[in-house]
Design a protein around this motif. Structure first.
Motif, PDB file in Angstrom:
ATOM      1  N   LEU A  43     -17.705   3.393  31.353  1.00 30.31           N
ATOM      2  CA  LEU A  43     -17.325   4.053  30.119  1.00 30.31           C
ATOM      3  C   LEU A  43     -16.468   5.279  30.400  1.00 30.31           C
ATOM      4  O   LEU A  43     -16.724   6.014  31.357  1.00 30.31           O
ATOM      5  CB  LEU A  43     -18.577   4.487  29.352  1.00 30.31           C
ATOM      6  N   LEU A  45     -14.884   8.816  28.566  1.00 32.00           N
ATOM      7  CA  LEU A  45     -15.116   9.721  27.440  1.00 32.00           C
ATOM      8  C   LEU A  45     -13.822   9.985  26.679  1.00 32.00           C
ATOM      9  O   LEU A  45     -12.809  10.369  27.266  1.00 32.00           O
ATOM     10  CB  LEU A  45     -15.698  11.042  27.961  1.00 32.00           C
TER      11      LEU A  45
ATOM     12  N   TYR B  32     -28.907  16.866  36.927  1.00 29.20           N
ATOM     13  CA  TYR B  32     -29.941  15.855  36.786  1.00 29.20           C
ATOM     14  C   TYR B  32     -29.377  14.486  37.172  1.00 29.20           C
ATOM     15  O   TYR B  32     -28.219  14.184  36.907  1.00 29.20           O
ATOM     16  CB  TYR B  32     -30.449  15.786  35.347  1.00 29.20           C
ATOM     17  N   HIS B  34     -29.444  10.706  36.381  1.00 32.69           N
ATOM     18  CA  HIS B  34     -29.815   9.776  35.315  1.00 32.69           C
ATOM     19  C   HIS B  34     -29.458   8.365  35.734  1.00 32.69           C
ATOM     20  O   HIS B  34     -28.429   8.130  36.363  1.00 32.69           O
ATOM     21  CB  HIS B  34     -29.024  10.084  34.034  1.00 32.69           C
ATOM     22  N   ARG B  91     -25.900  14.468  35.395  1.00 36.31           N
ATOM     23  CA  ARG B  91     -25.736  15.240  34.161  1.00 36.31           C
ATOM     24  C   ARG B  91     -26.023  16.706  34.454  1.00 36.31           C
ATOM     25  O   ARG B  91     -27.111  17.047  34.903  1.00 36.31           O
ATOM     26  CB  ARG B  91     -26.657  14.742  33.057  1.00 36.31           C
ATOM     27  N   TYR B  93     -26.791  20.697  33.970  1.00 35.75           N
ATOM     28  CA  TYR B  93     -27.866  21.374  33.242  1.00 35.75           C
ATOM     29  C   TYR B  93     -27.408  21.838  31.878  1.00 35.75           C
ATOM     30  O   TYR B  93     -28.119  21.716  30.891  1.00 35.75           O
ATOM     31  CB  TYR B  93     -28.344  22.564  34.070  1.00 35.75           C
ATOM     32  N   ALA B  96     -20.167  22.411  29.385  1.00 37.82           N
ATOM     33  CA  ALA B  96     -19.333  21.235  29.139  1.00 37.82           C
ATOM     34  C   ALA B  96     -19.747  20.070  30.019  1.00 37.82           C
ATOM     35  O   ALA B  96     -19.715  18.924  29.598  1.00 37.82           O
ATOM     36  CB  ALA B  96     -17.862  21.578  29.371  1.00 37.82           C
ATOM     37  N   SER B  98     -22.503  19.091  30.791  1.00 38.38           N
ATOM     38  CA  SER B  98     -23.735  18.456  30.356  1.00 38.38           C
ATOM     39  C   SER B  98     -23.471  17.183  29.574  1.00 38.38           C
ATOM     40  O   SER B  98     -24.325  16.306  29.526  1.00 38.38           O
ATOM     41  CB  SER B  98     -24.551  19.429  29.498  1.00 38.38           C
ATOM     42  N   TYR B  99     -22.305  17.087  28.964  1.00 37.77           N
ATOM     43  CA  TYR B  99     -22.030  15.887  28.188  1.00 37.77           C
ATOM     44  C   TYR B  99     -20.742  15.202  28.614  1.00 37.77           C
ATOM     45  O   TYR B  99     -20.409  14.175  28.098  1.00 37.77           O
ATOM     46  CB  TYR B  99     -21.967  16.219  26.690  1.00 37.77           C
ATOM     47  N   GLN B 100     -20.021  15.776  29.545  1.00 36.57           N
ATOM     48  CA  GLN B 100     -18.840  15.102  30.082  1.00 36.57           C
ATOM     49  C   GLN B 100     -19.271  14.223  31.235  1.00 36.57           C
ATOM     50  O   GLN B 100     -19.010  14.510  32.390  1.00 36.57           O
ATOM     51  CB  GLN B 100     -17.791  16.134  30.522  1.00 36.57           C
ATOM     52  N   LEU B 101     -19.927  13.155  30.894  1.00 36.07           N
ATOM     53  CA  LEU B 101     -20.485  12.287  31.922  1.00 36.07           C
ATOM     54  C   LEU B 101     -19.408  11.398  32.517  1.00 36.07           C
ATOM     55  O   LEU B 101     -18.494  10.982  31.829  1.00 36.07           O
ATOM     56  CB  LEU B 101     -21.584  11.420  31.325  1.00 36.07           C
ATOM     57  N   PHE B 103     -18.914   7.844  34.201  1.00 35.18           N
ATOM     58  CA  PHE B 103     -19.478   6.535  34.500  1.00 35.18           C
ATOM     59  C   PHE B 103     -18.582   5.834  35.504  1.00 35.18           C
ATOM     60  O   PHE B 103     -17.405   5.663  35.254  1.00 35.18           O
ATOM     61  CB  PHE B 103     -19.541   5.677  33.234  1.00 35.18           C
TER      62      PHE B 103
END
Lengths: 113, 113
Positions: A43, A45, B32, B34, B91, B93, B96, B98-101, B103
């Motif tokens: 995926l 973003l 983290y 995930h 991910r 802590y 930005a 934190s959600y700019q993963l 994949f």
């Protein structure tokens, strides 16, 4: 227990048309994001939001717009569809808890002809 | 962005344990780890996550190396329903990241009856 809901599930567009993919979550999550997934790929973003009224660009934002007027909704707009935007689109949401779980919608399959 | 490296594919016999490895040598102290999995034609779903200590839940176990530069997702008894693409993601802590993963392509797990 709806979670993250995306509509429509399938859509065919002609080149140059515009449309909006809808995403709604009922978990009161601050963070919402849109990803696209091309065949055999992970995926990527597109755009994300950390709360109502706040949005920012991800890795592949060109050709897409977003807005976040409420906590629950995060629509993705294709301004002028191109064949390169043929993909599967996933909406995701999560809270701000460190390391919190990310919840994904079931996907929207978009074909641009 | 911290990146992860996974094998492209793995096979397992049904009812046997599966160990899915992930390398993340550039992990930061507050990232983290995930794991998500994606079944065909579905959105990714959460499997497990951890920070430093090994973690167990009803789906799987996560073993994290002492230096945190690698981790292993363990499915204790593979079933046909576990056939999916498994993504290892870092991910941050907060902020930005934190959600700019990011994949990658993940590991495609095949389960042989």
């Amino acid at each position: 227990n709806a979670g993250v809901t995306q509509t429509p599930k399938f859509q065919v567009l002609k080149t140059g048309q515009s449309m909006t993919l809808q995403c709604a979550q009922d978990m009161n999550h601050e963070y919402m994001s849109w990803y696209r997934q091309d065949p055999g790929m992970g995926l990527r973003l597109i755009h994300y939001s950390v709360g109502a009224g706040i949005t920012d660009q991800g890795e592949v934002p060109n050709g897409y717009n977003v807005s976040r007027s409420t906590t629950e909704d995060f629509p993705l707009r294709l301004l002028s569809a191109a064949p390169s935007q043929t993909s599967v689109y996933f909406c995701a949401s999560s809270n701000s808890v460190p390391g919190g779980t990310i919840y994904f919608g079931e996907g929207s399959w978009l074909t641009v002809v | 962005d911290a990146k992860t490296t996974q094998p492209n594919s793995m096979e397992s016999n049904e009812e046997e344990p599966v160990h899915l490895p992930c390398n993340h040598s550039t992990i930061s102290g507050t990232d983290y780890i995930h794991w998500y999995r994606q079944l065909p034609s579905q959105g990714p779903e959460y499997v497990i996550h951890g920070l430093t200590s090994n973690v167990n839940n009803r789906m799987a176990s996560l073993a994290i190396a002492e230096d945190r530069k690698s981790s292993t997702l363990i499915l204790h008894r593979a079933t046909l329903r576990d056939a999916a693409v498994y993504y290892c993601i870092l991910r941050a802590y907060s902020g930005a990241g934190s959600y700019q993963l990011t994949f990658g392509k993940g590991t495609k797990l095949s389960v042989i009856p």
